[in-house]
Scaffold this motif. Sequence first.
Motif, PDB file in Angstrom:
ATOM      1  N   ALA A   1      37.888  45.006  77.340  1.00  0.00           N
ATOM      2  CA  ALA A   1      38.047  46.101  76.370  1.00  0.00           C
ATOM      3  C   ALA A   1      36.893  47.103  76.464  1.00  0.00           C
ATOM      4  O   ALA A   1      37.106  48.321  76.401  1.00  0.00           O
ATOM      5  CB  ALA A   1      38.141  45.527  74.960  1.00  0.00           C
ATOM      6  N   SER A   2      35.667  46.616  76.653  1.00  0.00           N
ATOM      7  CA  SER A   2      34.512  47.531  76.725  1.00  0.00           C
ATOM      8  C   SER A   2      34.549  48.335  78.006  1.00  0.00           C
ATOM      9  O   SER A   2      34.340  49.556  77.998  1.00  0.00           O
ATOM     10  CB  SER A   2      33.194  46.743  76.669  1.00  0.00           C
TER      11      SER A   2
ATOM     12  N   ARG B   1      37.053  42.040  88.686  1.00  0.00           N
ATOM     13  CA  ARG B   1      37.505  40.695  89.086  1.00  0.00           C
ATOM     14  C   ARG B   1      38.988  40.614  88.721  1.00  0.00           C
ATOM     15  O   ARG B   1      39.821  41.131  89.411  1.00  0.00           O
ATOM     16  CB  ARG B   1      36.692  39.629  88.334  1.00  0.00           C
ATOM     17  N   ASP B   2      39.308  39.998  87.594  1.00  0.00           N
ATOM     18  CA  ASP B   2      40.710  39.947  87.159  1.00  0.00           C
ATOM     19  C   ASP B   2      41.046  41.234  86.414  1.00  0.00           C
ATOM     20  O   ASP B   2      40.242  41.733  85.628  1.00  0.00           O
ATOM     21  CB  ASP B   2      40.912  38.774  86.197  1.00  0.00           C
TER      22      ASP B   2
ATOM     23  N   TRP C   1      37.718  34.763  76.505  1.00  0.00           N
ATOM     24  CA  TRP C   1      36.611  34.323  75.650  1.00  0.00           C
ATOM     25  C   TRP C   1      37.129  33.644  74.384  1.00  0.00           C
ATOM     26  O   TRP C   1      36.412  32.853  73.770  1.00  0.00           O
ATOM     27  CB  TRP C   1      35.654  35.471  75.334  1.00  0.00           C
TER      28      TRP C   1
ATOM     29  N   ASN D   1      29.865  33.528  83.552  1.00  0.00           N
ATOM     30  CA  ASN D   1      28.423  33.794  83.661  1.00  0.00           C
ATOM     31  C   ASN D   1      27.570  32.745  82.956  1.00  0.00           C
ATOM     32  O   ASN D   1      26.341  32.835  82.971  1.00  0.00           O
ATOM     33  CB  ASN D   1      28.116  35.177  83.091  1.00  0.00           C
TER      34      ASN D   1
HETATM   35  P1  NA7 Z   1      35.385  40.694  78.001  1.00  0.00           P
HETATM   36  O1  NA7 Z   1      36.695  40.927  77.381  1.00  0.00           O
HETATM   37  O2  NA7 Z   1      34.872  39.313  78.039  1.00  0.00           O
HETATM   38  O3  NA7 Z   1      35.483  41.278  79.483  1.00  0.00           O
HETATM   39  C1  NA7 Z   1      34.478  41.045  80.429  1.00  0.00           C
HETATM   40  C2  NA7 Z   1      34.898  41.662  81.735  1.00  0.00           C
HETATM   41  O4  NA7 Z   1      33.845  41.510  82.674  1.00  0.00           O
HETATM   42  C3  NA7 Z   1      36.116  41.016  82.357  1.00  0.00           C
HETATM   43  O5  NA7 Z   1      36.844  41.984  83.042  1.00  0.00           O
HETATM   44  C4  NA7 Z   1      35.488  40.011  83.328  1.00  0.00           C
HETATM   45  O6  NA7 Z   1      36.301  39.641  84.388  1.00  0.00           O
HETATM   46  C5  NA7 Z   1      34.321  40.817  83.807  1.00  0.00           C
HETATM   47  N1  NA7 Z   1      33.244  39.990  84.332  1.00  0.00           N
HETATM   48  C6  NA7 Z   1      32.576  39.017  83.664  1.00  0.00           C
HETATM   49  N2  NA7 Z   1      31.649  38.480  84.441  1.00  0.00           N
HETATM   50  C7  NA7 Z   1      31.724  39.108  85.621  1.00  0.00           C
HETATM   51  C8  NA7 Z   1      31.023  38.984  86.841  1.00  0.00           C
HETATM   52  N3  NA7 Z   1      30.071  38.073  86.970  1.00  0.00           N
HETATM   53  N4  NA7 Z   1      31.362  39.782  87.858  1.00  0.00           N
HETATM   54  C9  NA7 Z   1      32.331  40.697  87.713  1.00  0.00           C
HETATM   55  N5  NA7 Z   1      33.044  40.872  86.592  1.00  0.00           N
HETATM   56  C10 NA7 Z   1      32.736  40.080  85.554  1.00  0.00           C
HETATM   57  O7  NA7 Z   1      34.245  41.581  77.341  1.00  0.00           O
HETATM   58  P2  NA7 Z   1      34.363  43.025  76.694  1.00  0.00           P
HETATM   59  O8  NA7 Z   1      32.994  43.424  76.307  1.00  0.00           O
HETATM   60  O9  NA7 Z   1      35.129  43.954  77.548  1.00  0.00           O
HETATM   61  O10 NA7 Z   1      35.226  42.804  75.412  1.00  0.00           O
HETATM   62  C11 NA7 Z   1      34.824  41.851  74.440  1.00  0.00           C
HETATM   63  C12 NA7 Z   1      35.520  42.103  73.153  1.00  0.00           C
HETATM   64  O11 NA7 Z   1      34.925  43.233  72.522  1.00  0.00           O
HETATM   65  C13 NA7 Z   1      36.953  42.439  73.218  1.00  0.00           C
HETATM   66  O12 NA7 Z   1      37.782  41.341  73.334  1.00  0.00           O
HETATM   67  C14 NA7 Z   1      37.156  43.163  71.905  1.00  0.00           C
HETATM   68  O13 NA7 Z   1      37.370  42.211  70.879  1.00  0.00           O
HETATM   69  C15 NA7 Z   1      35.876  43.857  71.682  1.00  0.00           C
HETATM   70  P3  NA7 Z   1      37.136  38.222  84.334  1.00  0.00           P
HETATM   71  O14 NA7 Z   1      38.167  38.459  83.285  1.00  0.00           O
HETATM   72  O15 NA7 Z   1      36.143  37.143  83.955  1.00  0.00           O
HETATM   73  O16 NA7 Z   1      37.676  38.066  85.685  1.00  0.00           O
END
Ligand code: NA7
Length: 561
Positions: free
Chosen positions: A191-192, A212-213, A503, A510
Amino acid sequence: MTVQTTRTHDADVDYLIIGAGVCGLYQLHQLLELGVSVRVVDSNAGLGGTWYNNRYPGCRFDSESYTYQYSFSQELLDEWDWKERFAPQPETLSYLEFVADKFDLRRHITFNASVQAAEWLEDDLLWLVTLAGGEQVRARFVLCAMGLLSVPTYPRVEGRGTFRGVETHTFDWPEDLDVTGKRVAVIGTGASGVQVITDVADKVASLTVLQRDANWCAPLGNQEIDAEEMARLRASYDEIFAWCRDTPAGFVHRPDRVLSTDVTREERLAHWNDLYDNGHGAALYMGNYRDTMMEAGPNKELSEFVADRIRQRVKDPEVAELLIPKDHGFGNKRVAGESGFYEVFNQDNVELVDLMAHPIQAVTETGVRLDLGNGETRDIELDVIVYATGFDAVTGPFDRIDFRGVDGVRLKDRWADGPETCVGVQATGFPNLFMLVGPQSGSATANFPRGIEDVVNWMTDTVRHMEAEGIVRFEGRRDAELAWVEHVREINGLLLLAHSKSWFNGHNINLDRDDKPRVMVYLGGAPRYRRRLQEEIDQGYPSFELRTADEVAAAKAGAGV
Ligand code: NA7
């Protein structure tokens, strides 16, 4: 109404609230109204919690603004005008500052006060709370309002910190960071990430999105609220709050009682096109046919519909495919609200990198190095790296404080395999420690102000009860805790959301822990959770053990202490 406080102890304060965000501020107000001694500590230099920290460009919520406000004061409702249907971060922060000033809350808050440790002193029936810098506060009760997403996490990648440009997490965006004309990379498309990417794309020289995803998004449908609309909304506040009270997530959206299979495919598609095109905010996942969020078949059909809409918006078919999630269906993780996100990828200055094919090998002094396989690498030169990589969600804010309960047991250790709570408000072995926002609580999954009102109102009634009855020790029972965890696991299991790597279920690559699902949130809905909390009050707190000073003394004598 004020209450008589049972001050039998050598406490500095009776009620210590950790966190001056949406929840902590409301709890502070309610306890001040009760007339008990209360203080708030917050690690930030100002109030607002999430809305203080998340200053990245494009940050806004996807709850309708008029539902993302306190309902307790008619005066407040009369005085505050919302400017946008989905308010941006500065407007929300201004609102919270307005509330704090109106009710003169600031003088009860200590800022720059980060809680490092809290130790339960059984003999004194007190929490000894230690702040960074060494100050100690003795409190009879500690109320946790640290937020769900207040501990940011970063990729565990070589070289992070060596980059000569600016590296920032969305949560820590420096106030003076202007990305105009810069070469920027955003890592993460939750979302961010979706918000910051959309906001900066046409300002920066180049934007590299490292994904990533892929994540599902729904059009937000933001609009300005003019004076006429504001007057109409204000006149409907009673009905709006009553309606939100009855919806599972405290939003204006409610799952449709109709099943997708009750209507024809043409009707389904017409309905989905309307939800997608006509500014219905989160209705595409919160107000859809109920089986679309519970049954794999209907969810697949809806996912295919949304995927097709993405294909229509993104010109390059390969890029479109990368932006369509393949590992989960629509709504099985938190859906991001978007306003032109997909069109960003039609811009010449924007590149989407698939980290699943080409992972980050290292952060270098000049940017990011990708691993292309076969020993080949690619260096991307950058000025700014934005980590939109999420949070050590829900339990992270608890884990980073060294909470030690009965017999010195650490909360972090007790929760090492996943949190266990008593009705989402306490953990057994940690008397007088309450979680207003924490694991397995209904407040966590609701439209936040709506959710926290329920738990703060319960807490306030409970404080009134404890003070009236002279309760000095309040602790969740272990059997009730086990029953609650089981109940939450069972009820969450009905939703597809409980089965994804989100989450919501404790997933975060991480963190240095196993990736097994954790029961982090309660998905049974706000009305059910509210009823469950009310049952505790009505039935004399059967899930908890409440003791007066005399009962504590008698128990000690009985145990030969
Ligand atoms: P989120 O929803 O946890 O998203 C984190 C994003 O970062 C997600 O796309 C992850 O991909 C990506 N990610 C996490 N770690 C990595 C690494 N190591 N390398 C590359 N990409 C990574 O956090 P947000 O801040 O966007 O949103 C949190 C909440 O804030 C949201 O649900 C709202 O309630 C408001 P992944 O999915 O792990 O493949």
